[in-house]
Scaffold this motif. Structure first.
Motif, PDB file in Angstrom:
ATOM      1  N   SER A 184       0.883  -1.095  -0.011  1.00 48.38           N
ATOM      2  CA  SER A 184       0.020   0.229   0.063  1.00 48.38           C
ATOM      3  C   SER A 184       0.541   1.295  -0.115  1.00 48.38           C
ATOM      4  O   SER A 184       0.292   2.529  -0.489  1.00 48.38           O
ATOM      5  CB  SER A 184      -0.981  -0.127   1.132  1.00 48.38           C
ATOM      6  OG  SER A 184       0.035   0.026   2.458  1.00 48.38           O
ATOM      7  N   THR A 185       2.078   0.905   0.660  1.00 49.37           N
ATOM      8  CA  THR A 185       3.063   2.189   0.793  1.00 49.37           C
ATOM      9  C   THR A 185       3.576   2.850  -0.646  1.00 49.37           C
ATOM     10  O   THR A 185       4.090   4.001  -0.893  1.00 49.37           O
ATOM     11  CB  THR A 185       4.002   1.983   1.607  1.00 49.37           C
ATOM     12  OG1 THR A 185       4.623   0.799   1.571  1.00 49.37           O
ATOM     13  CG2 THR A 185       3.529   2.009   3.162  1.00 49.37           C
ATOM     14  N   GLY A 188       0.771   3.506  -5.008  1.00 47.44           N
ATOM     15  CA  GLY A 188       0.274   4.763  -5.843  1.00 47.44           C
ATOM     16  C   GLY A 188       1.514   5.239  -6.730  1.00 47.44           C
ATOM     17  O   GLY A 188       1.222   5.590  -7.814  1.00 47.44           O
ATOM     18  N   ALA A 218      -6.069  -0.742   2.436  1.00 43.52           N
ATOM     19  CA  ALA A 218      -5.009   0.288   2.066  1.00 43.52           C
ATOM     20  C   ALA A 218      -4.673   0.193   0.623  1.00 43.52           C
ATOM     21  O   ALA A 218      -4.655   1.208  -0.060  1.00 43.52           O
ATOM     22  CB  ALA A 218      -3.985   0.123   2.955  1.00 43.52           C
ATOM     23  N   ASN A 222      -5.451   3.358  -2.022  1.00 44.45           N
ATOM     24  CA  ASN A 222      -4.397   4.070  -2.533  1.00 44.45           C
ATOM     25  C   ASN A 222      -4.386   3.878  -4.284  1.00 44.45           C
ATOM     26  O   ASN A 222      -4.181   4.610  -4.703  1.00 44.45           O
ATOM     27  CB  ASN A 222      -3.025   3.520  -1.831  1.00 44.45           C
ATOM     28  CG  ASN A 222      -2.937   3.960  -0.552  1.00 44.45           C
ATOM     29  OD1 ASN A 222      -3.642   4.741   0.169  1.00 44.45           O
ATOM     30  ND2 ASN A 222      -1.941   3.335   0.271  1.00 44.45           N
ATOM     31  N   GLN A 225      -7.186   6.298  -5.359  1.00 41.50           N
ATOM     32  CA  GLN A 225      -6.715   7.423  -4.882  1.00 41.50           C
ATOM     33  C   GLN A 225      -5.673   8.173  -6.142  1.00 41.50           C
ATOM     34  O   GLN A 225      -5.627   9.331  -6.429  1.00 41.50           O
ATOM     35  CB  GLN A 225      -6.321   7.881  -3.657  1.00 41.50           C
ATOM     36  CG  GLN A 225      -7.321   7.854  -2.611  1.00 41.50           C
ATOM     37  CD  GLN A 225      -6.861   7.643  -1.302  1.00 41.50           C
ATOM     38  OE1 GLN A 225      -5.554   7.847  -1.183  1.00 41.50           O
ATOM     39  NE2 GLN A 225      -7.536   7.295  -0.234  1.00 41.50           N
ATOM     40  N   SER A 226      -5.081   7.085  -6.605  1.00 48.32           N
ATOM     41  CA  SER A 226      -3.734   7.602  -7.293  1.00 48.32           C
ATOM     42  C   SER A 226      -4.223   7.942  -8.634  1.00 48.32           C
ATOM     43  O   SER A 226      -5.318   7.579  -9.396  1.00 48.32           O
ATOM     44  CB  SER A 226      -2.691   6.648  -7.118  1.00 48.32           C
ATOM     45  OG  SER A 226      -3.025   5.372  -7.858  1.00 48.32           O
TER      46      SER A 226
END
Length: 226
Positions: A184-185, A188, A218, A222, A225-226
């Protein structure tokens, strides 16, 4: 940009249920996490199919190690595809190379034909092939619908430049699905840099074998959202 889609690699029933409950678009079901995934147990896969309604792709890989298979192993792969088709799975995941590290077009094409009408993904054996772009054209010719790749590196962030190039060269003729260290980090960033639309993660955040529900959510959030 197109809405991204998420595949979760699952190694047990619990992960498959968590994947569905937390927004995964597809499950890749396999066994032996420490081997990078092998063909799962038939009865367990039947249970998974009964429990989940999202798309379910099954790994066809007789063992860990390299991707060069004996005649006996190849026959096993064929019989597994025939058997799993009866479970109404949604696709298959495999990849076969030759001794010299090039694509075994004949064997791959035969398995893709055997799997019809179900779509096939060529897995991270792609990252072991020396000439990626010749292989890309061959895999399209073989009839694969998706390639799972980390961009030659151990994870998608290190391979991000190669991934972007492969996505560009694929030009929507085949889906290039980044996977390998995808979390998740970084999802994106990977989506932004590669312009890929389908992404692959185990969503495992500890040393275990079960996906983490928060990580799946997550990843999905993400990605959207990206």
């Amino acid at each position: 940009m197109k809405k991204g889609r998420l595949e979760i690699a699952c190694f047990n029933l619990e992960s498959a249920i968590l994947a569905q409950e937390n927004g995964a678009d597809r499950i890749e079901f396999c066994a032996n996490i420490n081997e990078g995934g092998t063909t799962p147990d038939f009865e367990l896969t039947k249970t998974v199919r009964d429990k989940v309604t999202v798309d379910l792709n099954v790994m066809i890989r007789p063992r860990g190690g390299n991707f060069v298979y004996s005649d006996v192993e190849f026959e096993q792969m064929k019989s597994e595809i025939i058997a799993f088709k009866k479970l109404k799975v949604d696709g298959f995941v495999f990849g076969i190379l030759k001794e010299d590290g090039s694509l075994n077009e004949g064997q791959n094409k035969l398995l893709v034909g055997l799997a019809k009408p179900f779509p096939c993904t060529f897995h991270r054996a792609f990252d072991s092939i020396k000439n990626k772009f010749d292989a890309l054209e061959s895999l399209i010719e073989c009839g694969f619908k998706t390639i799972l790749t980390s961009g030659e590196k151990t994870n998608v962030v290190e391979g991000i430049e190669v991934l972007a190039t492969v996505v560009e060269k694929a030009n929507n003729r085949i889906t290039i699905m980044p996977g390998g260290g995808l979390r998740s980090t970084n999802i994106g960033l990977v989506k932004e840099k590669t312009k890929a639309i389908f992404f692959h993660s185990s969503a495992i955040v500890d040393q275990g074998e079960t996906a983490n529900d928060s990580e799946i959510r997550a990843l999905k959030a993400n990605l959207e959202q990206s």
